[in-house]
Write a protein that holds these residues in place. Structure first.
Motif, PDB file in Angstrom:
ATOM      1  N   LYS A  50     -19.499  16.434  20.637  1.00 53.94           N
ATOM      2  CA  LYS A  50     -19.581  15.036  19.728  1.00 53.94           C
ATOM      3  C   LYS A  50     -19.256  14.456  18.880  1.00 53.94           C
ATOM      4  O   LYS A  50     -19.209  13.621  18.041  1.00 53.94           O
ATOM      5  CB  LYS A  50     -21.402  15.206  19.288  1.00 53.94           C
ATOM      6  N   GLN A  51     -18.364  15.389  18.230  1.00 54.42           N
ATOM      7  CA  GLN A  51     -16.676  14.875  16.993  1.00 54.42           C
ATOM      8  C   GLN A  51     -16.042  15.465  17.117  1.00 54.42           C
ATOM      9  O   GLN A  51     -14.963  15.899  18.770  1.00 54.42           O
ATOM     10  CB  GLN A  51     -16.817  15.988  15.898  1.00 54.42           C
ATOM     11  N   ASP A  52     -14.316  14.473  16.764  1.00 53.03           N
ATOM     12  CA  ASP A  52     -13.362  15.215  17.207  1.00 53.03           C
ATOM     13  C   ASP A  52     -12.955  16.623  16.942  1.00 53.03           C
ATOM     14  O   ASP A  52     -13.609  17.063  16.124  1.00 53.03           O
ATOM     15  CB  ASP A  52     -12.469  14.360  16.138  1.00 53.03           C
ATOM     16  N   ILE A  53     -12.156  16.753  17.297  1.00 55.38           N
ATOM     17  CA  ILE A  53     -11.575  18.232  17.216  1.00 55.38           C
ATOM     18  C   ILE A  53      -9.860  18.570  16.739  1.00 55.38           C
ATOM     19  O   ILE A  53      -9.048  18.340  17.451  1.00 55.38           O
ATOM     20  CB  ILE A  53     -11.937  19.480  18.578  1.00 55.38           C
ATOM     21  N   PRO A  54      -9.983  17.860  15.541  1.00 46.43           N
ATOM     22  CA  PRO A  54      -8.340  17.613  15.249  1.00 46.43           C
ATOM     23  C   PRO A  54      -7.528  18.767  14.855  1.00 46.43           C
ATOM     24  O   PRO A  54      -8.036  19.922  14.270  1.00 46.43           O
ATOM     25  CB  PRO A  54      -8.561  16.768  13.816  1.00 46.43           C
ATOM     26  N   PHE A  55      -6.762  18.983  15.806  1.00 49.11           N
ATOM     27  CA  PHE A  55      -5.694  20.248  15.488  1.00 49.11           C
ATOM     28  C   PHE A  55      -4.715  20.205  14.357  1.00 49.11           C
ATOM     29  O   PHE A  55      -4.017  20.976  14.431  1.00 49.11           O
ATOM     30  CB  PHE A  55      -5.070  19.752  16.586  1.00 49.11           C
ATOM     31  N   LEU A  56      -4.564  18.508  14.238  1.00 52.88           N
ATOM     32  CA  LEU A  56      -3.767  19.225  12.887  1.00 52.88           C
ATOM     33  C   LEU A  56      -4.397  20.067  11.801  1.00 52.88           C
ATOM     34  O   LEU A  56      -3.561  20.024  10.162  1.00 52.88           O
ATOM     35  CB  LEU A  56      -4.117  17.275  12.380  1.00 52.88           C
ATOM     36  N   ARG A  57      -6.221  20.089  11.518  1.00 52.90           N
ATOM     37  CA  ARG A  57      -6.736  21.294  10.855  1.00 52.90           C
ATOM     38  C   ARG A  57      -5.593  22.690  10.829  1.00 52.90           C
ATOM     39  O   ARG A  57      -5.556  22.657   9.733  1.00 52.90           O
ATOM     40  CB  ARG A  57      -8.196  21.423  10.818  1.00 52.90           C
TER      41      ARG A  57
END
Length: 295
Positions: free
Chosen positions: A81-88
């Protein structure tokens, strides 16, 4: 009709536009592009920190790109349901002295379409993993760097196929370690996904016509024996979209120093993709251990 619908779900390219930027995380970076051996242009970000260690990230397929996953545009049924930002995870790595190459596999994000204009679940994408490693290996700032491979799902498959090629990743001594997150074969995925047999057969017929081979008969599992660097395999044991025996077979085939990292998290395949950036300190000690700066 059903065959085209299923095939589009599985192999249609460019289903996820780029949605994030390293600038949002205060990271120093440049936009880069390079050519693969099949003349396909690959585009990505080179996040610049130290010059001794570089992580090359290969993302998962179809609904993803170098930025990660976004539920926007994914229809009514969304796997997360949410973004999974690989930049983390890139931010974490950068803060710990790693440079990071994040690139779009062929047919994803901003990279060009492949010579085979469909997502192949790894055999074709292997060429572009090699291109990313070759680009960094020849980059004037990183020629003496230790390289680590962060390969996620289809990225793991592509990287493993790339080790199986005679002129593939085995010829790059700069690679020192790999983390393979949830490697997955197409045939096991469609079985675990619960797709009725008639839909599987209809989709497989169309994908075979598009790709020129049957996805159900291609496997990277034998190529795991060709991997030459210490490898950690990461798998959510509550992942409903895989076959855990297949993951164990992949791990057992590794003939290098290895570690199996089982996650006990939410019952979703995407939970592990989220975990990588949410708790990177629990995984990336593997890179620290095997990628110390050269003397």
């Amino acid at each position: 009709m059903f065959g085209n619908m299923i095939a589009n779900m599985m192999v249609k390219p460019f289903q996820s536009p780029l949605f994030d930027s390293p600038a949002n995380y205060g990271l120093e970076y440049e936009n880069v592009e390079f050519k693969a051996r099949d003349d396909v242009t690959i585009r990505g970000w080179l996040i610049k920190s130290g010059t001794d260690r570089v992580i090359i990230q290969s993302h998962f397929g179809v609904q993803c790109n170098r930025a990660g996953y976004s539920p926007d545009g994914k229809g009514l049924i969304k796997p997360w349901k949410q973004d999974i930002p690989f930049l983390r995870q890139a931010k974490y790595l950068s803060d710990n002295g790693y440079s990071v190459l994040m690139y779009d596999l062929r047919g994803h994000g901003e990279s060009d379409i492949g010579t085979t204009p469909w997502v192949s679940w790894g055999p074709e994408e292997a060429k572009h993993v090699i291109a990313a490693v070759d680009y960094i290996s020849k980059h004037p700032d990183y020629r003496d760097a230790s390289l680590g491979l962060l390969s996620i799902c289809m990225g793991s498959a592509s990287t493993t196929y790339a080790y199986g090629l005679d002129d593939g990743l085995r010829k790059y001594p700069g690679i020192k370690a790999m983390i393979a997150v949830q490697p997955l074969l197409y045939s096991y995925f469609v079985d675990a996904f619960g797709m009725p047999g008639f839909l599987q057969r209809a989709g497989s017929k169309v994908t075979a016509e598009r790709l020129g081979f049957d996805l159900n008969t291609r496997s990277f599992l034998p190529d795991a024996r060709q991997i030459t660097v210490p490898t950690m395999v990461v798998q959510n044991k509550n992942d409903p979209w895989t076959n855990l025996e297949m993951v164990k077979e992949y791990y057992d085939n590794l003939a290098v120093e290895k570690e199996m990292k089982w996650l006990d998290i939410e019952k979703s395949r995407f939970a592990a993709y989220d975990f990588v950036g949410r708790e990177p300190e629990k995984l990336f000690g593997w890179f620290d251990r095997h990628m110390m700066a050269k003397n």
